[in-house]
Design a protein around this motif. Structure first.
Motif, mmCIF file in Angstrom:
data_model
loop_
_atom_site.group_PDB
_atom_site.id
_atom_site.type_symbol
_atom_site.label_atom_id
_atom_site.label_comp_id
_atom_site.label_asym_id
_atom_site.label_seq_id
_atom_site.Cartn_x
_atom_site.Cartn_y
_atom_site.Cartn_z
ATOM 1 N N GLU A 1 2.938 5.932 -3.204
ATOM 2 C CA GLU A 1 4.063 6.622 -3.852
ATOM 3 C C GLU A 1 3.865 6.691 -5.364
ATOM 4 O O GLU A 1 4.069 7.739 -5.987
ATOM 5 C CB GLU A 1 5.374 5.901 -3.526
ATOM 6 C CG GLU A 1 6.581 6.563 -4.157
ATOM 7 C CD GLU A 1 7.885 5.855 -3.819
ATOM 8 O OE1 GLU A 1 8.948 6.334 -4.248
ATOM 9 O OE2 GLU A 1 7.832 4.805 -3.132
ATOM 10 N N TYR A 2 3.466 5.582 -5.963
ATOM 11 C CA TYR A 2 3.256 5.553 -7.411
ATOM 12 C C TYR A 2 2.150 6.519 -7.830
ATOM 13 O O TYR A 2 2.315 7.311 -8.770
ATOM 14 C CB TYR A 2 2.909 4.127 -7.848
ATOM 15 C CG TYR A 2 2.580 4.016 -9.322
ATOM 16 C CD1 TYR A 2 3.584 3.970 -10.284
ATOM 17 C CD2 TYR A 2 1.246 3.990 -9.754
ATOM 18 C CE1 TYR A 2 3.277 3.889 -11.641
ATOM 19 C CE2 TYR A 2 0.930 3.915 -11.105
ATOM 20 C CZ TYR A 2 1.952 3.862 -12.045
ATOM 21 O OH TYR A 2 1.647 3.795 -13.383
ATOM 22 N N LEU A 3 1.027 6.468 -7.135
ATOM 23 C CA LEU A 3 -0.094 7.343 -7.487
ATOM 24 C C LEU A 3 0.260 8.813 -7.277
ATOM 25 O O LEU A 3 -0.094 9.673 -8.098
ATOM 26 C CB LEU A 3 -1.310 6.974 -6.645
ATOM 27 C CG LEU A 3 -1.947 5.599 -6.939
ATOM 28 C CD1 LEU A 3 -3.007 5.278 -5.898
ATOM 29 C CD2 LEU A 3 -2.548 5.571 -8.345
ATOM 30 N N ALA A 4 0.964 9.109 -6.197
ATOM 31 C CA ALA A 4 1.335 10.508 -5.916
ATOM 32 C C ALA A 4 2.253 11.054 -7.006
ATOM 33 O O ALA A 4 2.096 12.202 -7.447
ATOM 34 C CB ALA A 4 2.001 10.596 -4.550
ATOM 35 N N LYS A 5 3.198 10.238 -7.441
ATOM 36 C CA LYS A 5 4.122 10.699 -8.483
ATOM 37 C C LYS A 5 3.392 10.955 -9.799
ATOM 38 O O LYS A 5 3.825 11.782 -10.607
ATOM 39 C CB LYS A 5 5.237 9.676 -8.682
ATOM 40 C CG LYS A 5 6.262 9.687 -7.568
ATOM 41 C CD LYS A 5 7.381 8.690 -7.820
ATOM 42 C CE LYS A 5 8.431 8.778 -6.718
ATOM 43 N NZ LYS A 5 9.529 7.787 -6.919
ATOM 44 N N ARG A 6 2.298 10.252 -10.004
ATOM 45 C CA ARG A 6 1.500 10.461 -11.219
ATOM 46 C C ARG A 6 0.490 11.595 -11.053
ATOM 47 O O ARG A 6 -0.248 11.915 -11.988
ATOM 48 C CB ARG A 6 0.753 9.172 -11.574
ATOM 49 C CG ARG A 6 1.650 8.090 -12.132
ATOM 50 C CD ARG A 6 0.870 6.782 -12.303
ATOM 51 N NE ARG A 6 -0.315 6.956 -13.133
ATOM 52 C CZ ARG A 6 -0.325 6.847 -14.461
ATOM 53 N NH1 ARG A 6 0.818 6.578 -15.108
ATOM 54 N NH2 ARG A 6 -1.436 6.996 -15.157
ATOM 55 N N TYR B 1 0.830 -1.211 0.000
ATOM 56 C CA TYR B 1 0.000 0.000 0.000
ATOM 57 C C TYR B 1 0.869 1.268 0.000
ATOM 58 O O TYR B 1 0.525 2.262 -0.649
ATOM 59 C CB TYR B 1 -0.934 0.011 1.207
ATOM 60 C CG TYR B 1 -2.139 -0.906 1.063
ATOM 61 C CD1 TYR B 1 -2.899 -0.887 -0.099
ATOM 62 C CD2 TYR B 1 -2.503 -1.773 2.076
ATOM 63 C CE1 TYR B 1 -4.003 -1.715 -0.251
ATOM 64 C CE2 TYR B 1 -3.607 -2.612 1.942
ATOM 65 C CZ TYR B 1 -4.349 -2.580 0.775
ATOM 66 O OH TYR B 1 -5.436 -3.407 0.629
ATOM 67 N N LEU B 2 1.977 1.245 0.711
ATOM 68 C CA LEU B 2 2.875 2.397 0.704
ATOM 69 C C LEU B 2 3.435 2.630 -0.695
ATOM 70 O O LEU B 2 3.484 3.771 -1.179
ATOM 71 C CB LEU B 2 4.016 2.185 1.705
ATOM 72 C CG LEU B 2 5.096 3.269 1.737
ATOM 73 C CD1 LEU B 2 4.489 4.642 2.031
ATOM 74 C CD2 LEU B 2 6.164 2.933 2.779
#
Length: 585
Positions: free
Chosen positions: A392-397, A387-388
């Motif tokens: 991180e992946y979604l935030a960077k996108r 989940y972490l």
């Protein structure tokens, strides 16, 4: 006898080398096996990766790569228990966390993966220390014998063991000052070799030689590196040094030699790690066909590797590296092949661990549905790292709402804070300043629930990094003042200064440099002060500030003269030598 055993480790530097003696010597044990066995890898820190101009920040895990004697003690014991096969470098990385978790599960402790004095006390407590000591000695002898036989069985490595070489002879260097006056590769390497030769204890001499070997390989001086490998007394470290040599050669673009060295490695896990590093470097240099071939070679070694945790760790790390270098198809195919091969794991704890690592890798490369599917049968505690990585992946996108929705799944405060720092950076990038402020306020509130000092310091550094990203330098410094680790604080300030300059805030960058310089002076250990200044040197090189980099390098070189312990000096001279080519470009 206890005082004599413990005093050995306090004679060469201004702090103990192995803090595990504090607990073990109290029980009257002869603990040299536990604290001095040469089974690990003292790795030269890689040159800091150039950060993308779109975010101007060093990688989030940069603050994690700080040496800790507590971590090193725990790694030593984990490795002897065959729970850990990574470098014995005192750095808390994902491999170490997973090994700690395996130990915690096996001994019915809270599974959080954190290195603590309580964990070390459990590992070395009076109820199990005697049995553990006996097991470690037996395991050490068995491992050494097996490594020696494996090296002797191959004509290409037979000369690397039992060479009985005389100490190496290098051109005479009068003293540190003469090398400081005119630093060159040859001068610094000569200082490293001379210092290492004078180390009385074979295990520490071996570790120092490994730094020298990696430097020689990175400089393209393979024949000298190979001759230095012959100086290593422990055949287990000989095998690891072959891997590290191949990795350093690949990092320097010498792929043919790197692959030739890799074919000589008799241990499949170490050989697989070498091929993984070569594949990543091929991808970095835009050679996809060769990257695919190296990855296939890595996968062939997997079939011979019994430790499935090591297999998943190697493959997952390579997959993420390939995805970040644009090789998304190859990245995903590695994970799919790995997933297929892991369906028959008999031990449920092992299966849970490896599937957790695999799911986290899927999340890091953006295959979120696959990540969720893999861990669907397991409880939420098994899904925390995944989940972490998803946040991180979604935030960077820039998918902030989805990231916030995923945030609700995180239960551990340290994961929660790490996730919020990613979200705050994404909000700032989208010019949502008020949202970012609110997120970081929540993060600071969550910090109070983190009990372990190591995790607390990391969390505070992450929050400070987010403030830098928002150009709120006052809050960043205010947050960083709460960090109790001198090295982590100083390195973070140097990182933040580089970030500020990259973001276009030249005046604030200089102010942060002044704070970083002051924090560096407050570091108790001369070795850590020197290493921190070398870290700052690399940041100046990345920023293409040649004059500033050379000045910082000279500061590091002067500081190295204050290091008392031969083991520490040899290692730092090797690192200084490895930096010279970057300064000359």
């Amino acid at each position: 006898m206890n005082s004599k055993v413990c005093s050995i480790f306090n004679s060469n530097e201004d702090r103990p080398i192995q803090t595990c003696l504090k607990g073990l010597c109290a029980f009257g044990l002869v603990v040299g096996i536990l604290c001095t066995s040469s089974v690990g890898a003292i790795e030269i820190e890689q040159v800091v990766a150039r950060t993308q101009r779109t975010n101007g920040l060093v990688p989030d895990d940069a603050t994690r790569r700080q040496w800790s004697p507590l971590v090193q003690d725990i790694q030593t014991i984990l490795r002897q228990l065959n729970l850990y096969d990574g470098p014995n470098n005192g750095v808390l990385d994902i491999t170490t966390e997973r090994a700690i978790q395996a130990y915690q599960r096996g001994h019915k402790l809270d599974v959080d993966g954190l290195p603590t004095t309580e964990l070390l006390r459990d590992m070395s407590g009076p109820g199990r220390a005697g049995t553990l000591k006996s097991k470690l000695e037996t395991a050490r002898k068995t491992q050494i014998a097996a490594a020696r036989l494996a090296l002797q069985a191959n004509p290409g490595t037979r000369d690397l063991v039992d060479a009985n070489l005389a100490p190496r002879e290098h051109e005479s260097i009068s003293n540190h000052l003469s090398c400081e006056h005119k630093p060159t590769q040859s001068c610094l390497l000569s200082m490293a070799v001379q210092t290492a030769t004078g180390i009385a204890r074979l295990d520490y001499r071996d570790w120092a030689n490994r730094d020298i070997i990696q430097t020689l390989a990175s400089l393209g001086r393979f024949d000298e590196a190979r001759n230095t490998i012959k100086q290593i007394s422990d055949p287990r470290l000989t095998i690891v040094s072959l891997r590290e040599t191949a990795v350093a050669l690949a990092h320097g673009g010498q792929f043919t030699t790197a692959e030739q060295v890799t074919t000589l490695i008799p241990d499949p896990a170490n050989k697989a790690r070498a091929y993984a590093a070569i594949a990543a470097e091929y991808a970095k240099s835009s050679q996809p066909a060769l990257a695919k071939a190296a990855a296939a070679a890595m996968q062939r070694e997997f079939r011979l590797t019994q430790d499935k945790l090591a297999v998943v760790d190697i493959a997952a790390s390579l997959s993420v590296a390939l995805a970040r270098r644009g090789a998304a198809t190859l990245s995903k195919s590695i994970l799919l092949d790995l997933q297929t091969s892991l369906t028959t794991l008999p031990n449920d704890n092992d299966k849970r661990a490896v599937l957790g690592m695999l799911a986290t890798a899927y999340a890091k490369i953006g295959s979120l549905s696959e990540a969720e599917s893999i861990l669907k049968p397991y409880e939420i505690s098994a899904k925390q790292p995944m989940y972490l990585a998803t946040v991180e992946y979604l935030a960077k996108r820039g998918e902030v709402e989805r990231a916030i929705a995923t945030l609700k799944q995180l239960r551990q405060p340290r994961h929660y804070v790490a996730a919020m720092h990613h979200i705050a950076k994404a909000q700032a990038k989208l010019a949502n300043t008020s949202g970012a402020h609110a997120t970081l306020k929540r993060a600071m509130n969550a910090v109070t629930d983190i009990e372990r000092p190591f995790a607390l310091n990391i969390a505070l550094t992450q929050i400070a990094e987010a403030w830098i990203y928002m150009a709120n330098f006052a809050n960043a410094q205010k947050t960083l003042r709460k960090v109790g680790d001198h090295v982590l604080k100083a390195r973070s300030l140097w990182n933040f200064a580089a970030n500020a300059k990259e973001l276009g805030f030249a005046e604030q960058a200089e102010a942060l440099k002044r704070s970083a310089s002051k924090a560096t002076k407050e570091i108790p250990s001369a070795f850590d002060r020197t290493a921190t200044l070398l870290h700052a040197t690399q940041l100046e090189i990345i920023s293409q500030q040649g004059a500033a980099a050379r000045q910082m390098f000279q500061r590091a070189l002067r500081e190295a003269g204050a290091i008392r312990g031969a083991w520490w000096r040899a290692r730092i001279y090797a690192r200084l030598a490895a930096t010279i080519p970057s300064l000359e470009r």
